[in-house]
Design a protein around this motif. Structure first.
Motif, PDB file in Angstrom:
ATOM      1  N   GLN A 198      42.399  21.895 -11.304  1.00  0.00           N
ATOM      2  CA  GLN A 198      43.050  23.107 -10.845  1.00  0.00           C
ATOM      3  C   GLN A 198      42.394  24.338 -11.460  1.00  0.00           C
ATOM      4  O   GLN A 198      42.209  25.360 -10.800  1.00  0.00           O
ATOM      5  CB  GLN A 198      44.535  23.051 -11.208  1.00  0.00           C
ATOM      6  N   GLU A 199      42.025  24.252 -12.734  1.00  0.00           N
ATOM      7  CA  GLU A 199      41.374  25.376 -13.388  1.00  0.00           C
ATOM      8  C   GLU A 199      40.032  25.676 -12.741  1.00  0.00           C
ATOM      9  O   GLU A 199      39.642  26.829 -12.589  1.00  0.00           O
ATOM     10  CB  GLU A 199      41.198  25.073 -14.871  1.00  0.00           C
ATOM     11  N   VAL A 200      39.304  24.636 -12.344  1.00  0.00           N
ATOM     12  CA  VAL A 200      38.004  24.836 -11.713  1.00  0.00           C
ATOM     13  C   VAL A 200      38.152  25.580 -10.397  1.00  0.00           C
ATOM     14  O   VAL A 200      37.369  26.472 -10.081  1.00  0.00           O
ATOM     15  CB  VAL A 200      37.300  23.476 -11.488  1.00  0.00           C
ATOM     16  N   ILE A 201      39.203  25.254  -9.630  1.00  0.00           N
ATOM     17  CA  ILE A 201      39.410  25.876  -8.330  1.00  0.00           C
ATOM     18  C   ILE A 201      39.552  27.398  -8.471  1.00  0.00           C
ATOM     19  O   ILE A 201      39.150  28.154  -7.593  1.00  0.00           O
ATOM     20  CB  ILE A 201      40.656  25.264  -7.637  1.00  0.00           C
ATOM     21  N   THR A 202      40.096  27.874  -9.582  1.00  0.00           N
ATOM     22  CA  THR A 202      40.289  29.311  -9.752  1.00  0.00           C
ATOM     23  C   THR A 202      38.971  30.046  -9.967  1.00  0.00           C
ATOM     24  O   THR A 202      38.935  31.263  -9.891  1.00  0.00           O
ATOM     25  CB  THR A 202      41.219  29.605 -10.944  1.00  0.00           C
ATOM     26  N   MET A 203      37.880  29.346 -10.249  1.00  0.00           N
ATOM     27  CA  MET A 203      36.590  29.982 -10.514  1.00  0.00           C
ATOM     28  C   MET A 203      35.745  29.920  -9.250  1.00  0.00           C
ATOM     29  O   MET A 203      34.664  29.358  -9.226  1.00  0.00           O
ATOM     30  CB  MET A 203      35.882  29.276 -11.675  1.00  0.00           C
TER      31      MET A 203
ATOM     32  N   ASP B 181      34.772  24.384 -15.860  1.00  0.00           N
ATOM     33  CA  ASP B 181      34.765  25.782 -15.429  1.00  0.00           C
ATOM     34  C   ASP B 181      33.366  26.373 -15.512  1.00  0.00           C
ATOM     35  O   ASP B 181      32.939  27.148 -14.638  1.00  0.00           O
ATOM     36  CB  ASP B 181      35.702  26.615 -16.309  1.00  0.00           C
ATOM     37  N   LEU B 182      32.662  26.058 -16.594  1.00  0.00           N
ATOM     38  CA  LEU B 182      31.307  26.581 -16.761  1.00  0.00           C
ATOM     39  C   LEU B 182      30.405  26.098 -15.624  1.00  0.00           C
ATOM     40  O   LEU B 182      29.641  26.882 -15.048  1.00  0.00           O
ATOM     41  CB  LEU B 182      30.744  26.150 -18.117  1.00  0.00           C
ATOM     42  N   LEU B 183      30.521  24.823 -15.286  1.00  0.00           N
ATOM     43  CA  LEU B 183      29.727  24.280 -14.186  1.00  0.00           C
ATOM     44  C   LEU B 183      30.121  24.943 -12.865  1.00  0.00           C
ATOM     45  O   LEU B 183      29.257  25.290 -12.040  1.00  0.00           O
ATOM     46  CB  LEU B 183      29.929  22.766 -14.100  1.00  0.00           C
ATOM     47  N   ALA B 184      31.427  25.155 -12.654  1.00  0.00           N
ATOM     48  CA  ALA B 184      31.894  25.799 -11.429  1.00  0.00           C
ATOM     49  C   ALA B 184      31.390  27.235 -11.345  1.00  0.00           C
ATOM     50  O   ALA B 184      31.023  27.717 -10.265  1.00  0.00           O
ATOM     51  CB  ALA B 184      33.417  25.771 -11.367  1.00  0.00           C
ATOM     52  N   ALA B 185      31.370  27.933 -12.489  1.00  0.00           N
ATOM     53  CA  ALA B 185      30.884  29.311 -12.502  1.00  0.00           C
ATOM     54  C   ALA B 185      29.420  29.370 -12.092  1.00  0.00           C
ATOM     55  O   ALA B 185      29.005  30.243 -11.314  1.00  0.00           O
ATOM     56  CB  ALA B 185      31.073  29.918 -13.892  1.00  0.00           C
TER      57      ALA B 185
END
Length: 332
Positions: free
Chosen positions: A8-13, A224-228
């Motif tokens: 879910q945190e990844v989706i926000t990025m 998150d870093l990877l998603a960014a």
């Protein structure tokens, strides 16, 4: 349950605005630990977003290790540190297959390279053979041990520190090794005002290395870093004139009479990816010439070698890069 929370945190990025906001919050916390050195902090964060490795050069005590430790905490990543010494062997870095008396089989004992963020401290104090052991992991996110290929973290990032090459007991990094670093960041001694602020903090009992670093709160995690990084790659557009500008800047280093070894294609890609990250951190979905110009020195300085004649004449590499930069027309 824990996995779904991370997802879910990844989706926000998903947007450039998300990336700029999250890394803006990271910068605010980093400012609590690293006093001054504004450009160094900007370049370090840009490198993280671009997915590149950093070579930090400066005299002992200028905050190289502290910067790496603080950033690893703020991005919520696994962190390992290894001190490079003259007797360090490649297996000490990559790991080795160890025979188990219990299972009667060989099993891999992973080395420090199996992490998210690796601090290679004083990398130029170990011979080139061990320095080169990092090449595969830095370029391909994998290592080969006894003929078997193992993947490392998808966000694997190297913070390598080195003392200036004229210091006793150092080995210059091979050209191929230097080329794997996105940036070479020179860390100078702090300004008088910043050093005074640091001394004041310690005088009041605030130990930046211990107390404040321990209190840092991660603003994201490895997912998150990877998603960014993916968001930046997919959403920051690159106009044809910017591509031409980047290629022209890099190509100029290959045909200058003062240059012995010019920058290769990897430098062009590095300048492109770093410029994307710079634009995203400024909450823009397009690259400007100023993004490129601001990153020419840290991307190219460690990839260009002056000719012996230029060195004998006392030419500085920064002056050469400035001259090259002025010869290339800036797109409008």
């Amino acid at each position: 349950m824990k996995h779904s929370k991370r997802s879910q945190e990844v989706i926000t990025m998903q947007t450039i605005a998300d990336v700029a906001s999250r890394f803006g919050a990271l910068r605010e916390q980093l400012d609590r630990v690293i006093i001054g050195q504004e450009r160094v902090k900007t370049l370090a964060i840009t490198s993280l977003v671009a997915g590149g490795h950093m070579l930090l050069e400066g005299a002992p005590g200028t905050g190289k290790t502290l910067l790496a430790l603080a950033l690893s905490r703020l991005v919520g990543c696994r962190f390992r540190r290894i001190q490079f010494t003259p007797d360090l062997m490649p297996a000490d870095l990559l790991g080795a297959n160890i025979f188990s008396q219990k299972s009667q089989e060989f099993a891999l004992r992973p080395g420090p390279v199996f992490t998210d963020v690796l601090l290679a401290d004083e990398i130029n104090r170990t011979p080139p053979r061990t320095q080169a052991a990092l090449l595969e992991s830095m370029q391909e996110n994998a290592v080969t041990i006894d003929g078997v290929r193992y993947r490392v973290s998808p966000v694997f990032t190297v913070f390598a520190t080195q003392n200036p090459v004229e210091f006793e007991g150092t080995y210059p990094l091979p050209e191929a090794q230097r080329d794997r670093f996105l940036f070479k960041i020179n860390i100078d001694f702090p300004e008088a005002e910043d050093e005074a602020r640091m001394l004041t903090a310690y005088a009041t009992g605030k130990r930046l290395h211990d107390d404040i670093v321990a209190s840092l709160q991660a603003t994201m995690n490895a997912d998150d870093l990877l998603a960014a990084r993916r968001t930046v790659a997919n959403n920051v557009r690159v106009e044809p004139q910017i591509i031409t500008y980047i290629r022209s800047l890099v190509a100029k280093t290959r045909n200058d009479e003062s240059v012995q070894i010019g920058a290769g294609p990897r430098a062009s890609l590095a300048l492109l990816e770093a410029s994307r990250a710079s634009a995203a951190l400024a909450n823009r979905d397009f690259i400007t010439p100023d993004d490129v110009k601001s990153l020419v020195a840290p991307v190219l300085a460690h990839r260009v070698t002056l000719s012996p004649e230029a060195e004998m004449e006392g030419m500085a590499l920064d002056d050469l890069l400035t001259r090259i930069f002025e010869q290339v027309e800036v797109p409008r």
